[in-house]
Design a protein around this motif. Structure first.
Motif, PDB file in Angstrom:
ATOM      1  N   ILE A   9      29.744  35.834  -9.061  1.00 18.12           N
ATOM      2  CA  ILE A   9      28.968  37.038  -8.738  1.00 18.12           C
ATOM      3  C   ILE A   9      29.006  37.319  -7.240  1.00 18.12           C
ATOM      4  O   ILE A   9      29.144  38.464  -6.814  1.00 18.12           O
ATOM      5  CB  ILE A   9      27.515  36.906  -9.244  1.00 18.12           C
ATOM      6  N   TRP A  10      28.924  36.261  -6.423  1.00 20.25           N
ATOM      7  CA  TRP A  10      28.884  36.430  -4.974  1.00 20.25           C
ATOM      8  C   TRP A  10      30.265  36.647  -4.377  1.00 20.25           C
ATOM      9  O   TRP A  10      30.399  37.204  -3.312  1.00 20.25           O
ATOM     10  CB  TRP A  10      28.217  35.218  -4.319  1.00 20.25           C
ATOM     11  N   VAL A  11      31.295  36.202  -5.065  1.00 29.17           N
ATOM     12  CA  VAL A  11      32.658  36.336  -4.552  1.00 29.17           C
ATOM     13  C   VAL A  11      33.297  37.635  -5.032  1.00 29.17           C
ATOM     14  O   VAL A  11      33.845  38.399  -4.242  1.00 29.17           O
ATOM     15  CB  VAL A  11      33.526  35.131  -4.995  1.00 29.17           C
ATOM     16  N   GLN A  12      33.219  37.866  -6.325  1.00 27.89           N
ATOM     17  CA  GLN A  12      33.855  39.036  -6.941  1.00 27.89           C
ATOM     18  C   GLN A  12      33.027  39.463  -8.152  1.00 27.89           C
ATOM     19  O   GLN A  12      33.237  38.972  -9.265  1.00 27.89           O
ATOM     20  CB  GLN A  12      35.288  38.676  -7.340  1.00 27.89           C
ATOM     21  N   PRO A  13      32.079  40.375  -7.963  1.00 25.23           N
ATOM     22  CA  PRO A  13      31.186  40.771  -9.064  1.00 25.23           C
ATOM     23  C   PRO A  13      31.906  41.322 -10.296  1.00 25.23           C
ATOM     24  O   PRO A  13      31.490  41.042 -11.416  1.00 25.23           O
ATOM     25  CB  PRO A  13      30.289  41.839  -8.436  1.00 25.23           C
ATOM     26  N   ILE A  14      32.975  42.065 -10.091  1.00 26.05           N
ATOM     27  CA  ILE A  14      33.685  42.621 -11.251  1.00 26.05           C
ATOM     28  C   ILE A  14      34.334  41.500 -12.058  1.00 26.05           C
ATOM     29  O   ILE A  14      34.238  41.475 -13.298  1.00 26.05           O
ATOM     30  CB  ILE A  14      34.726  43.674 -10.815  1.00 26.05           C
ATOM     31  N   ALA A  15      34.969  40.559 -11.379  1.00 24.77           N
ATOM     32  CA  ALA A  15      35.578  39.417 -12.072  1.00 24.77           C
ATOM     33  C   ALA A  15      34.505  38.600 -12.782  1.00 24.77           C
ATOM     34  O   ALA A  15      34.715  38.139 -13.905  1.00 24.77           O
ATOM     35  CB  ALA A  15      36.355  38.539 -11.092  1.00 24.77           C
ATOM     36  N   ALA A  16      33.349  38.433 -12.146  1.00 27.15           N
ATOM     37  CA  ALA A  16      32.251  37.690 -12.772  1.00 27.15           C
ATOM     38  C   ALA A  16      31.818  38.372 -14.060  1.00 27.15           C
ATOM     39  O   ALA A  16      31.572  37.713 -15.077  1.00 27.15           O
ATOM     40  CB  ALA A  16      31.069  37.578 -11.805  1.00 27.15           C
ATOM     41  N   GLY A  17      31.737  39.692 -14.028  1.00 30.74           N
ATOM     42  CA  GLY A  17      31.361  40.439 -15.228  1.00 30.74           C
ATOM     43  C   GLY A  17      32.385  40.290 -16.339  1.00 30.74           C
ATOM     44  O   GLY A  17      32.029  40.098 -17.507  1.00 30.74           O
TER      45      GLY A  17
END
Length: 134
Positions: A37-45
């Protein structure tokens, strides 16, 4: 676990094994989404959505080994049958954390995420489709 599924023929029920679900891979994906979430929110999603999809698959898909076939059920309804006589080879990837089950039939290949008890899967595969020793 011996199958107690009412849609399985009772004459062969004692010869069937239904694999229990395993939520290890979906859990790892869901947990991996948290720090992303903190690095890449779209990838986390995307990782979290894929993890939730696999949770649903693990909860609804069942593999049942019978005397002659591997049957795949979705929500108590059989939707695929793979006769052992058509299998050429199989493999479970990776040794320390199995994530992928591969098998090849005469006319096609299949890859499935390991969303079920991997030890019972290996036991059933070795019983019904023993690999040739090289």
């Amino acid at each position: 676990m011996t199958a107690s599924n009412p849609s399985i023929d009772p004459k062969i029920a004692s010869q069937t094994t239904e694999l229990n679900p395993n939520y290890a891979i979906p859990t790892v994906l869901l947990l991996a989404g948290i720090p992303l979430i903190w690095v890449q929110p779209i990838a986390a999603g995307l990782v979290a959505i894929f993890g939730l999809f696999l949770v649903y698959q693990a909860a609804t898909i069942r593999l049942v080994f019978t005397a002659t076939d591997l049957e795949v059920y979705r929500s108590q309804e059989k939707f695929r049958t793979f006769p052992y006589q058509e299998w050429q080879t199989w493999k479970v990837f990776w040794f320390f954390f199995p994530v992928l089950f591969y098998f090849k039939e005469v006319k096609s290949i299949h890859f499935l995420p390991v969303l079920f008890d991997v030890q019972m899967l290996k036991t059933c595969l070795e019983k019904h489709i023993p690999l040739a020793k090289s």
